[in-house]
Design a protein around this motif. Sequence first.
Motif, PDB file in Angstrom:
ATOM      1  N   ASP A 166      37.866  42.767  37.798  1.00 43.25           N
ATOM      2  CA  ASP A 166      38.184  43.794  36.940  1.00 43.25           C
ATOM      3  C   ASP A 166      39.744  43.966  36.995  1.00 43.25           C
ATOM      4  OD1 ASP A 166      38.395  46.379  35.964  1.00 43.25           O
ATOM      5  OD2 ASP A 166      36.452  46.363  35.733  1.00 43.25           O
ATOM      6  N   PRO A 167      40.341  44.023  36.037  1.00 41.00           N
ATOM      7  CA  PRO A 167      41.879  44.455  35.807  1.00 41.00           C
ATOM      8  C   PRO A 167      42.368  45.664  36.262  1.00 41.00           C
ATOM      9  CG  PRO A 167      40.783  44.238  33.521  1.00 41.00           C
ATOM     10  CD  PRO A 167      39.768  43.855  34.456  1.00 41.00           C
ATOM     11  N   ASP A 168      41.176  46.423  36.523  1.00 36.72           N
ATOM     12  CA  ASP A 168      41.509  47.840  36.746  1.00 36.72           C
ATOM     13  C   ASP A 168      41.100  47.995  38.265  1.00 36.72           C
ATOM     14  OD1 ASP A 168      42.315  49.071  34.311  1.00 36.72           O
ATOM     15  OD2 ASP A 168      40.685  48.318  33.550  1.00 36.72           O
ATOM     16  N   TYR A 169      40.747  47.344  38.980  1.00 35.26           N
ATOM     17  CA  TYR A 169      40.133  47.384  40.338  1.00 35.26           C
ATOM     18  C   TYR A 169      41.253  47.851  41.313  1.00 35.26           C
ATOM     19  CZ  TYR A 169      38.163  46.511  44.785  1.00 35.26           C
ATOM     20  OH  TYR A 169      37.703  46.664  46.101  1.00 35.26           O
ATOM     21  N   ILE A 170      42.488  47.248  41.328  1.00 34.99           N
ATOM     22  CA  ILE A 170      43.564  47.435  41.979  1.00 34.99           C
ATOM     23  C   ILE A 170      43.755  49.176  41.825  1.00 34.99           C
ATOM     24  CG2 ILE A 170      46.036  46.841  42.874  1.00 34.99           C
ATOM     25  CD1 ILE A 170      45.364  43.931  42.416  1.00 34.99           C
ATOM     26  N   ALA A 171      44.029  49.441  40.706  1.00 35.26           N
ATOM     27  CA  ALA A 171      44.569  50.673  40.389  1.00 35.26           C
ATOM     28  C   ALA A 171      43.369  51.766  40.787  1.00 35.26           C
ATOM     29  CB  ALA A 171      44.741  50.712  38.890  1.00 35.26           C
ATOM     30  N   THR A 172      42.164  51.397  40.845  1.00 40.79           N
ATOM     31  CA  THR A 172      41.010  52.145  41.386  1.00 40.79           C
ATOM     32  C   THR A 172      41.045  52.210  42.750  1.00 40.79           C
ATOM     33  OG1 THR A 172      39.987  51.466  39.186  1.00 40.79           O
ATOM     34  CG2 THR A 172      38.729  52.688  41.011  1.00 40.79           C
ATOM     35  N   ARG A 173      41.086  51.110  43.526  1.00 39.67           N
ATOM     36  CA  ARG A 173      40.730  50.977  44.942  1.00 39.67           C
ATOM     37  C   ARG A 173      41.806  50.529  45.694  1.00 39.67           C
ATOM     38  NH1 ARG A 173      35.196  51.698  46.853  1.00 39.67           N
ATOM     39  NH2 ARG A 173      34.280  53.414  45.451  1.00 39.67           N
ATOM     40  N   GLY A 174      42.960  50.074  45.076  1.00 40.17           N
ATOM     41  CA  GLY A 174      44.024  49.662  46.040  1.00 40.17           C
ATOM     42  C   GLY A 174      43.710  47.887  46.167  1.00 40.17           C
ATOM     43  N   ALA A 175      44.720  47.393  46.851  1.00 45.74           N
ATOM     44  CA  ALA A 175      44.604  45.791  46.970  1.00 45.74           C
ATOM     45  C   ALA A 175      43.446  45.392  47.515  1.00 45.74           C
ATOM     46  CB  ALA A 175      46.099  45.662  47.843  1.00 45.74           C
ATOM     47  N   PRO A 176      42.919  44.469  46.946  1.00 41.32           N
ATOM     48  CA  PRO A 176      41.394  43.739  47.507  1.00 41.32           C
ATOM     49  C   PRO A 176      41.849  43.334  48.932  1.00 41.32           C
ATOM     50  CG  PRO A 176      42.508  42.663  45.466  1.00 41.32           C
ATOM     51  CD  PRO A 176      43.448  43.432  45.803  1.00 41.32           C
ATOM     52  N   ASP A 177      40.570  43.560  49.548  1.00 46.71           N
ATOM     53  CA  ASP A 177      40.624  43.069  51.038  1.00 46.71           C
ATOM     54  C   ASP A 177      40.532  41.402  51.010  1.00 46.71           C
ATOM     55  OD1 ASP A 177      39.823  42.796  53.612  1.00 46.71           O
ATOM     56  OD2 ASP A 177      38.241  44.241  53.773  1.00 46.71           O
ATOM     57  N   ARG A 178      41.353  40.989  51.897  1.00 45.20           N
ATOM     58  CA  ARG A 178      41.295  39.413  51.907  1.00 45.20           C
ATOM     59  C   ARG A 178      40.181  39.118  52.498  1.00 45.20           C
ATOM     60  NH1 ARG A 178      47.471  37.986  53.125  1.00 45.20           N
ATOM     61  NH2 ARG A 178      48.548  38.962  51.139  1.00 45.20           N
ATOM     62  N   ARG A 179      39.403  39.993  53.236  1.00 51.00           N
ATOM     63  CA  ARG A 179      38.394  39.466  54.346  1.00 51.00           C
ATOM     64  C   ARG A 179      36.911  39.311  53.277  1.00 51.00           C
ATOM     65  NH1 ARG A 179      37.477  43.945  58.140  1.00 51.00           N
ATOM     66  NH2 ARG A 179      37.868  45.100  56.262  1.00 51.00           N
ATOM     67  N   ALA A 180      37.094  40.161  52.071  1.00 55.45           N
ATOM     68  CA  ALA A 180      35.759  40.186  51.154  1.00 55.45           C
ATOM     69  C   ALA A 180      35.381  38.517  50.979  1.00 55.45           C
ATOM     70  CB  ALA A 180      36.072  41.109  49.784  1.00 55.45           C
ATOM     71  N   LEU A 181      34.043  38.472  50.619  1.00 56.73           N
ATOM     72  CA  LEU A 181      33.505  37.195  50.527  1.00 56.73           C
ATOM     73  C   LEU A 181      33.402  37.021  48.976  1.00 56.73           C
ATOM     74  CD1 LEU A 181      31.082  37.537  53.382  1.00 56.73           C
ATOM     75  CD2 LEU A 181      33.123  36.228  53.437  1.00 56.73           C
ATOM     76  N   ASP A 182      33.734  35.921  48.404  1.00 54.68           N
ATOM     77  CA  ASP A 182      33.743  35.829  47.226  1.00 54.68           C
ATOM     78  C   ASP A 182      32.228  35.484  46.696  1.00 54.68           C
ATOM     79  OD1 ASP A 182      34.994  35.632  44.223  1.00 54.68           O
ATOM     80  OD2 ASP A 182      34.117  33.383  44.414  1.00 54.68           O
ATOM     81  N   LEU A 183      31.764  35.994  45.387  1.00 57.03           N
ATOM     82  CA  LEU A 183      30.471  35.711  45.358  1.00 57.03           C
ATOM     83  C   LEU A 183      30.370  34.827  43.901  1.00 57.03           C
ATOM     84  CD1 LEU A 183      28.416  39.166  45.664  1.00 57.03           C
ATOM     85  CD2 LEU A 183      28.595  37.124  47.311  1.00 57.03           C
ATOM     86  N   ASP A 184      31.249  35.294  42.940  1.00 52.65           N
ATOM     87  CA  ASP A 184      31.321  34.511  41.540  1.00 52.65           C
ATOM     88  C   ASP A 184      32.426  34.515  40.971  1.00 52.65           C
ATOM     89  OD1 ASP A 184      31.467  37.055  40.855  1.00 52.65           O
ATOM     90  OD2 ASP A 184      29.427  37.049  39.834  1.00 52.65           O
ATOM     91  N   GLY A 185      33.396  34.710  41.581  1.00 49.01           N
ATOM     92  CA  GLY A 185      34.740  34.833  41.006  1.00 49.01           C
ATOM     93  C   GLY A 185      35.238  36.069  40.471  1.00 49.01           C
ATOM     94  N   PHE A 186      33.975  36.854  40.036  1.00 51.42           N
ATOM     95  CA  PHE A 186      34.499  38.275  39.685  1.00 51.42           C
ATOM     96  C   PHE A 186      33.841  39.567  40.910  1.00 51.42           C
ATOM     97  CE2 PHE A 186      33.623  42.157  37.386  1.00 51.42           C
ATOM     98  CZ  PHE A 186      34.569  42.318  36.521  1.00 51.42           C
ATOM     99  N   PHE A 187      33.113  39.139  41.440  1.00 50.82           N
ATOM    100  CA  PHE A 187      32.654  40.221  42.308  1.00 50.82           C
ATOM    101  C   PHE A 187      32.579  39.639  43.740  1.00 50.82           C
ATOM    102  CE2 PHE A 187      30.081  41.453  38.864  1.00 50.82           C
ATOM    103  CZ  PHE A 187      30.245  42.802  38.815  1.00 50.82           C
TER     104      PHE A 187
END
Length: 400
Positions: free
Chosen positions: A56-77
């Motif tokens: 989501d283009p507003d994710y970083i502004a909402t929650r901050g930088a993505p966690d690099r440890r997060a496990l990609d599911l489908d490219g969006f989530f």
Amino acid sequence: MNRRAFLRNTLVGCSVAASPLITPISFAGAPTDNRLVVILLRGGMDGLGVVRPHGDPDYIATRGAPDRRALDLDGFFALHPALADLMPLWSAGELSFAHAVSTPYRDKRSHFDGQDLLEAGSVALNQVRDGWMNRMLAHLPGAHLDTAYAIGNDPLPVLSGAVPVKRWSPQADLALSPQAIRLAHLVMEDDPAMAAALTEAFELADSDGDAVAFEGTPREMMSMMAADTRRPRGQTAEVGLAKFAANRLSGASRVASFSINGWDTHARQERNLARALQSLSRVIVTLRDELSPHIWQRTTVVAVTEFGRTARLNGSQGTDHGTGGAMLMAGGALNGGRVITDWPGLAEADLYDRRDLMPTRDVRAHLGWLMRGMFALDRSAIERDIFPGLELGDDPGLLL
């Protein structure tokens, strides 16, 4: 001594909530081979923290930088790293999520009211007096006393109602000497139904791993029983609940429910959410491992919570009570490997009350479609009786 006096005077260690000896109501056998496990996540799970919309283009502004440890599911989530052990289920199509969902509860954000509405399955508080799972059982042809189990120490209004269900908690132990156990069997041997009930009571009491037979004086026996009720069950107590559920579901039971606490993450969310997710992960993996492959293929596990949390972190690096959230589904019966959502977006104008994830579907609709697919229930019964006031909408194709 007659059987009634024996039960009253001798089985002093038997938990009333668990013992089949005092629940004599029974029904005909339930014909369905499908299983449903409903896990209530008490405290308000942060759906945005569990299934992260890093596309989501507003994710970083909402929650901050993505966690690099997060496990990609489908490219969006992407999935929270604490659920890494569930990724094989995702790859196998046995794990799904529904995002931007909620009950009809809005605005007041009270745990008590939110949980009451979730378990009642209604549009408004006090609209119904029983739980939606109990009303579902009323529509299962041939349901019997073993069909459903309410598991654990927490009250489970979701299973409360006119249809009898069984209950079990980890403290349901029988502390009896071998002589007392033998006497019990002798007293019951001329009554096959009571003998079978007695055997099940001993099995239930021993299901958390404690020995039923006890060598010692009555005073020592009572001391042991009192100490057992105070004994801490450890951080993996939920695994014991999952093992018991799997044991019952491997037999006559078809429906089970229990709760997991610890989802109220007002502060230091990253640590506290990870801990709760690890418990949930252990439960799901335990259910999969304890059930035979055949039964797992007919099983759906659903984890739901009373509301989501705020889109933005607060000053304590936590989140406050919100609205839209996520539900988790696992099991071999799923058409899985998907995040099912009508995604509303995270721009401020897209948020509910400009603070929460906007719910775009009623969580009850997903539950309704699951039970329709698993138990062949009529759509009208789901919308009228089980979830009064619900419009199921289109079928999201949750099951194979």
